[in-house]
Design a protein around this motif. Structure first.
Motif, mmCIF file in Angstrom:
data_model
loop_
_atom_site.group_PDB
_atom_site.id
_atom_site.type_symbol
_atom_site.label_atom_id
_atom_site.label_comp_id
_atom_site.label_asym_id
_atom_site.label_seq_id
_atom_site.Cartn_x
_atom_site.Cartn_y
_atom_site.Cartn_z
ATOM 1 N N SER A 355 0.828 -1.201 0.000
ATOM 2 C CA SER A 355 0.000 0.000 0.000
ATOM 3 C C SER A 355 0.866 1.255 0.000
ATOM 4 O O SER A 355 0.593 2.215 -0.732
ATOM 5 C CB SER A 355 -0.927 -0.006 1.210
ATOM 6 N N TYR A 356 1.910 1.259 0.809
ATOM 7 C CA TYR A 356 2.807 2.419 0.857
ATOM 8 C C TYR A 356 3.458 2.656 -0.500
ATOM 9 O O TYR A 356 3.508 3.782 -1.008
ATOM 10 C CB TYR A 356 3.874 2.195 1.928
ATOM 11 N N VAL A 357 3.957 1.594 -1.120
ATOM 12 C CA VAL A 357 4.614 1.728 -2.419
ATOM 13 C C VAL A 357 3.611 2.163 -3.476
ATOM 14 O O VAL A 357 3.888 3.032 -4.312
ATOM 15 C CB VAL A 357 5.302 0.407 -2.814
ATOM 16 N N ARG A 358 2.408 1.586 -3.436
ATOM 17 C CA ARG A 358 1.378 1.933 -4.423
ATOM 18 C C ARG A 358 1.034 3.418 -4.362
ATOM 19 O O ARG A 358 0.900 4.093 -5.395
ATOM 20 C CB ARG A 358 0.124 1.101 -4.185
ATOM 21 N N THR A 387 6.517 14.957 0.025
ATOM 22 C CA THR A 387 7.247 14.453 1.186
ATOM 23 C C THR A 387 6.509 13.225 1.663
ATOM 24 O O THR A 387 5.390 13.317 2.168
ATOM 25 C CB THR A 387 7.317 15.506 2.298
ATOM 26 N N ILE A 388 7.124 12.089 1.477
ATOM 27 C CA ILE A 388 6.460 10.818 1.754
ATOM 28 C C ILE A 388 6.592 10.480 3.226
ATOM 29 O O ILE A 388 7.680 10.489 3.784
ATOM 30 C CB ILE A 388 7.063 9.692 0.908
ATOM 31 N N SER A 389 5.494 10.175 3.874
ATOM 32 C CA SER A 389 5.534 9.769 5.269
ATOM 33 C C SER A 389 4.611 8.601 5.493
ATOM 34 O O SER A 389 3.431 8.656 5.196
ATOM 35 C CB SER A 389 5.108 10.936 6.184
ATOM 36 N N PHE A 390 5.170 7.499 5.996
ATOM 37 C CA PHE A 390 4.365 6.315 6.260
ATOM 38 C C PHE A 390 3.287 6.605 7.306
ATOM 39 O O PHE A 390 2.185 6.105 7.232
ATOM 40 C CB PHE A 390 5.280 5.184 6.746
ATOM 41 N N ARG A 391 3.631 7.445 8.275
ATOM 42 C CA ARG A 391 2.676 7.714 9.348
ATOM 43 C C ARG A 391 1.455 8.451 8.845
ATOM 44 O O ARG A 391 0.398 8.376 9.427
ATOM 45 C CB ARG A 391 3.358 8.518 10.456
ATOM 46 N N ASN A 392 1.599 9.164 7.733
ATOM 47 C CA ASN A 392 0.454 9.873 7.181
ATOM 48 C C ASN A 392 -0.384 9.002 6.267
ATOM 49 O O ASN A 392 -1.408 9.423 5.759
ATOM 50 C CB ASN A 392 0.931 11.100 6.378
ATOM 51 N N ASN A 393 0.118 7.766 6.004
ATOM 52 C CA ASN A 393 -0.634 6.893 5.113
ATOM 53 C C ASN A 393 -1.572 5.996 5.875
ATOM 54 O O ASN A 393 -1.960 4.964 5.429
ATOM 55 C CB ASN A 393 0.356 6.036 4.301
#
Length: 393
Positions: A355-358, A387-393
């Motif tokens: 999901s993160y990569v997608r 700005t990519i942030s996993f926590r925001n996903n």
């Protein structure tokens, strides 16, 4: 019976030196936290895999798991420091690369995953810039950073912290008294925490105790993995078949290792045979003539039937050394290893990664246009640097 933290040895007399080391590490982390030292985010999915403890937490098998998970869906690049390589700066591996060019662990992954980009650079920001701008690798969709939890100049989208079950942080101390690279509170930077090398027979209560012990924040996900071993594979004798571990019961085994934590491998082999003799060298050891003589002589003195078992990482360094006897070459085998998620967590973990990569990939086939009828000159959020942030996903 093995218990959590049972591999930890603390040298109490070195504790005063740990205080000075800890003060320096805390200052560095504060400089990053306050923005005095800068962390860079990149417009591409970046997943960092690392640890807080020095050596032996299972980084390579976990990076390989991520490669297998993603390689059929996206173009994967692995960026490592290339520890103990003989080259400098950024190096993109190719079919002619050697262990000396890129280091043993990147070379191991190059052999196993020829379709992935394997690169090394001590400066990870420069390495990412090269991978994303060079025409040879510009189609990369996701970059996996190997051993990069302390490399704070990069701000990864997912920061993955590995914690060895046998070296739990709460029982350890900072270097040089213990094996911690930084204070335990550093784990707060992790988005995903994985307790690795767990015994396969852990009880539900033990999982609950471990979860409480880690004391994670709500934004952090906790997983548990264990090691699974495959059939023994010959290094030199290609005509020989692979050997199931169940078939070594009557063999006298020389366990030949140059890794950070050989004790785990020794314990895991004990259910299959009682006849194990360990020949241990330092982590990432470069085998010299005297080491080769010792290997030859030790194996010659062992009673038959006998076999040598070594790791994949050691095998890439042994393949090209000179002087190994014919007897050693005919009887030395690799013990391949992979990880397995426990508590049926695999699907959840895979889903989070994919999901993160997608959501953040630039070129991926996983990315689907939100509106195929949208005019080509329209402006939308996907056109802007992110700005990519996993926590925001």
């Amino acid at each position: 019976m093995r218990t959590e933290g049972d591999f930890i040895k603390v040298n109490e007399w070195l504790t005063p030196f740990s205080w000075f080391y800890g003060a320096a590490v805390r200052l560095r982390n504060q400089l990053f936290d306050f923005g005095i030292l800068k962390s860079r985010a990149f417009n591409i999915p970046v997943i960092a895999v690392g640890n807080i403890t020095v050596g032996g937490s299972g980084k390579t098998p976990h990076v390989e798991y991520l490669i297998r998970l993603l390689q059929d869906k996206v173009k994967v690049a692995i960026l490592s420091r290339g520890y103990k390589r003989k080259t400098k700066g950024f190096v993109l591996a190719d079919k002619d690369s050697t262990v000396a060019d890129i280091g043993d662990e990147p070379f191991q992954m190059l052999q196993k995953f020829p379709d992935a980009y394997i690169a090394v650079d001590k400066d990870r920001c420069r390495g990412i810039d090269n991978l994303t701008t060079d025409s040879a690798t510009s189609d990369v969709d996701v970059i996996l950073l190997d051993d990069a939890f302390q490399h704070r100049y990069v701000k990864p989208g997912i920061n993955m912290l590995l914690v060895d079950y046998h070296r739990l942080l709460i029982y350890d101390k900072l270097l040089p008294a213990g094996r911690l690279r930084e204070p335990m509170k550093g784990k707060s930077r992790a988005d995903i925490v994985i307790i690795t090398k767990c015994p396969r027979d852990l009880k539900p209560m033990e999982f609950r105790v471990l979860t409480k012990t880690m004391s994670l924040y709500p934004y952090q996900d906790l997983y548990f993995t264990t090691l699974e071993y495959e059939k023994l594979k010959p290094i030199f004798a290609d005509d020989k078949p692979s050997i199931p571990l169940d078939d070594i019961k009557e063999q006298n085994v020389m366990l030949l290792t140059g890794i950070a934590s050989p004790k785990q491998m020794m314990l895991d082999l004990q259910p299959y045979t009682d006849n194990i003799q360990s020949l241990t060298f330092g982590d990432h050891h470069n085998f010299k003539s005297k080491d080769i003589r010792l290997i030859n002589e030790t194996f010659e003195e062992m009673a038959s039937p006998k076999i040598i078992i070594t790791t994949e990482k050691d095998a890439v360094r042994l393949e090209n050394v000179e002087g190994l006897s014919d007897e050693v070459k005919n009887n030395i085998y690799i013990l391949p290893v992979h990880i397995k998620f426990m508590l049926e967590q695999e699907e959840d973990f895979n889903s989070k990664i994919i999901s993160y990569v997608r959501k953040n990939s630039r070129n991926s086939i996983l990315v689907k246009p939100k509106d195929d009828n949208k005019p080509k000159d329209s402006h939308h959020s996907g056109d802007r640097p992110r700005t990519i942030s996993f926590r925001n996903n």
